[in-house]
Design a protein around this motif. Sequence first.
Motif, mmCIF file in Angstrom:
data_model
loop_
_atom_site.group_PDB
_atom_site.id
_atom_site.type_symbol
_atom_site.label_atom_id
_atom_site.label_comp_id
_atom_site.label_asym_id
_atom_site.label_seq_id
_atom_site.Cartn_x
_atom_site.Cartn_y
_atom_site.Cartn_z
ATOM 1 N N THR A 122 0.838 -1.189 0.000
ATOM 2 C CA THR A 122 0.000 0.000 0.000
ATOM 3 C C THR A 122 0.873 1.239 0.000
ATOM 4 O OG1 THR A 122 -1.746 -1.169 1.210
ATOM 5 C CG2 THR A 122 -1.827 1.228 1.208
ATOM 6 N N VAL A 123 0.602 2.129 -0.937
ATOM 7 C CA VAL A 123 1.389 3.353 -1.094
ATOM 8 C C VAL A 123 0.469 4.552 -0.944
ATOM 9 C CG1 VAL A 123 2.842 4.699 -2.653
ATOM 10 C CG2 VAL A 123 3.019 2.207 -2.624
ATOM 11 N N SER A 124 0.860 5.498 -0.101
ATOM 12 C CA SER A 124 0.085 6.723 0.082
ATOM 13 C C SER A 124 0.685 7.835 -0.767
ATOM 14 C CB SER A 124 0.090 7.150 1.556
ATOM 15 O OG SER A 124 -0.540 6.171 2.361
ATOM 16 N N LYS A 125 -0.172 8.507 -1.531
ATOM 17 C CA LYS A 125 0.269 9.615 -2.372
ATOM 18 C C LYS A 125 -0.599 10.834 -2.097
ATOM 19 C CE LYS A 125 2.148 6.847 -6.179
ATOM 20 N NZ LYS A 125 2.121 6.613 -7.638
ATOM 21 N N GLY A 126 -0.011 11.825 -1.431
ATOM 22 C CA GLY A 126 -0.754 13.047 -1.151
ATOM 23 C C GLY A 126 -1.930 12.803 -0.223
ATOM 24 N N ARG A 127 -3.022 13.494 -0.502
ATOM 25 C CA ARG A 127 -4.201 13.426 0.349
ATOM 26 C C ARG A 127 -5.202 12.370 -0.110
ATOM 27 N NH1 ARG A 127 -5.658 19.869 1.331
ATOM 28 N NH2 ARG A 127 -3.649 20.456 2.284
ATOM 29 N N GLY A 128 -4.924 11.750 -1.245
ATOM 30 C CA GLY A 128 -5.858 10.746 -1.753
ATOM 31 C C GLY A 128 -5.807 9.456 -0.958
ATOM 32 N N ARG A 129 -6.676 8.554 -1.315
ATOM 33 C CA ARG A 129 -6.710 7.266 -0.647
ATOM 34 C C ARG A 129 -5.436 6.484 -0.957
ATOM 35 N NH1 ARG A 129 -12.032 4.165 -2.241
ATOM 36 N NH2 ARG A 129 -10.998 2.647 -0.854
ATOM 37 N N PRO A 130 -4.935 5.708 0.003
ATOM 38 C CA PRO A 130 -3.762 4.860 -0.268
ATOM 39 C C PRO A 130 -4.042 3.933 -1.445
ATOM 40 C CG PRO A 130 -4.246 4.923 2.075
ATOM 41 C CD PRO A 130 -5.405 5.581 1.386
#
Length: 209
Positions: free
Chosen positions: A54-62
Amino acid sequence: MKNTPSGSDRVIWMLKTAGPQPLTTIAAELNITTEGARFQLLKLAGEGLVQSSTVSKGRGRPQQIWALTKEGEGRFPDAHAELTVKLISTIRETLGQDALHAVIEANSQNGLRKYMHEVGSAPQLEERIARLAGIRDQEGYMVEYVKDEEGYLLIENHCPICAAATACQDFCRYELKTFQAVLGDQVDVRRVDHILAGARRCAYRISEK
């Protein structure tokens, strides 16, 4: 694998050549539904060939990203790996490092003559790169190249001699020298990605001086 393009094989091939990808991209590239892609991925995960993170990018969902496991990478064989490593070790132990270096250099010169015969006559740089990519692809390196604003990027998505190169990095050094010789003195060739350094692929930046 190119001869048996089942759904599972297509997923593995894509992850090998394009690197880790999200579910939606995999589905779009294979022209199947996201549910169909998820089914293939879960099946392959059950076989130990792919895994997700799982990768988190900015404010969006992971975002869930899928990649090949070590076992999945193993579906693309290292040519005669065990035998080659044993031969390297035997030459080094019985004849010495200088003898091993001489053997690898002689092998490199043979390869250079072959490449020069098939590539060197092309007048345009892009044609020489295309011919070189074609030869390397036939040799099992899963090669592609792209043209961009910096010149060209030659990409080898697989190394069929990885075990040998790990045991003796002279192979990699001579590979770079061979590319430089084949493409010409007026061309700059730099390795920008290296599998032995932990990269997913080997890649070479090629530009005219």
